[in-house]
Design an enzyme around this catalytic site. Sequence first.
Site, PDB file in Angstrom:
ATOM      1  N   ASP A   1      -2.213   1.963  12.146  1.00  0.00           N
ATOM      2  CA  ASP A   1      -1.872   0.903  11.197  1.00  0.00           C
ATOM      3  C   ASP A   1      -1.496  -0.397  11.906  1.00  0.00           C
ATOM      4  OD1 ASP A   1      -2.136   2.857   9.271  1.00  0.00           O
ATOM      5  OD2 ASP A   1      -0.158   2.509   8.359  1.00  0.00           O
TER       6      ASP A   1
ATOM      7  N   HIS B   1      -4.901  -2.744   4.584  1.00  0.00           N
ATOM      8  CA  HIS B   1      -3.441  -2.563   4.701  1.00  0.00           C
ATOM      9  C   HIS B   1      -2.730  -3.844   4.229  1.00  0.00           C
ATOM     10  CE1 HIS B   1      -0.049  -0.231   6.080  1.00  0.00           C
ATOM     11  NE2 HIS B   1       0.281  -1.045   7.064  1.00  0.00           N
TER      12      HIS B   1
ATOM     13  N   HIS C   1       0.775  -7.805   5.123  1.00  0.00           N
ATOM     14  CA  HIS C   1       1.725  -6.707   5.360  1.00  0.00           C
ATOM     15  C   HIS C   1       3.035  -6.907   4.581  1.00  0.00           C
ATOM     16  CE1 HIS C   1       3.908  -3.507   7.561  1.00  0.00           C
ATOM     17  NE2 HIS C   1       2.692  -3.015   7.683  1.00  0.00           N
TER      18      HIS C   1
ATOM     19  N   HIS D   1       0.543   3.407  15.353  1.00  0.00           N
ATOM     20  CA  HIS D   1       0.439   1.957  15.148  1.00  0.00           C
ATOM     21  C   HIS D   1      -0.255   1.288  16.332  1.00  0.00           C
ATOM     22  CE1 HIS D   1       3.659   3.212  12.415  1.00  0.00           C
ATOM     23  NE2 HIS D   1       3.270   2.195  11.661  1.00  0.00           N
TER      24      HIS D   1
HETATM   25 ZN   LIG Z   1       2.058  -1.119   8.194  1.00  0.00          ZN
END
Ligand SMILES: [Zn+2]
Length: 233
Positions: A48, A99, A103, A193
Amino acid sequence: MIDVLLAGAGGAALGALATGVYYPNSRLFGRAIGWGPRGGGGLYLTFDDGPNPDATEAILDTLAAEQVPAAFFMVGEHVRRFPATARRVAQAGHEIGNHTQHHVKLHTLGPARIRDELERAHATIAETTGRSPRTFRAPHGYRNPFVASAVRRLGYTVFGWSFGVWDSDRPPSEEIRRRVRSKLAPGAIVLLHDGDGYDPAGDRRLTAEALPGIIRDARAAGWEFRSLAELVA
Ligand SMILES: [Zn+2]
């Protein structure tokens, strides 16, 4: 908006709503896939908050060398900033997911802002990489009813995750590796991540450094890495 919902709900209903908002795999605001098939030996790697040249490029090198598929849930603003890295993810054939554009935590936003966040990220990713996302993961997993309708308009499959290892806190790479090893389970969708949702220059090199060991450990224990694309509706 969720505060209004929570204020109007009592007891068990309040608990259920809070679960829907904060639990990444909750079905309350539409289905979110948190696990692959539990019967086999499959694992799914997901990254992510990228793209982020330092971390994403190193992760792509490792995935290519080991022939491991992965999914990347990208932030639209980071795609705009680092288009070459985003394109490289697409060219390597990995699953690319939405995503949001900035954010943002969606659970407190109304329908127009949520639609805008999702649709702008969709357009940014599609125009930059040539691939239209088919999947969505909410920042922090936070959702509300308006997220479900925005997702439906885009025809997305929504993903949660089976476990994360707090690699965003930047523990040593050997610790990231150890945490993943200790949590592996059949069908697990692993959250890692390759970027920082709030800082395009955020340092995720420790996650990249941990990846070769994560892959080695999992294979040594008999697990097989599979593509998240298998789970897309
Ligand atoms: Zn995130």
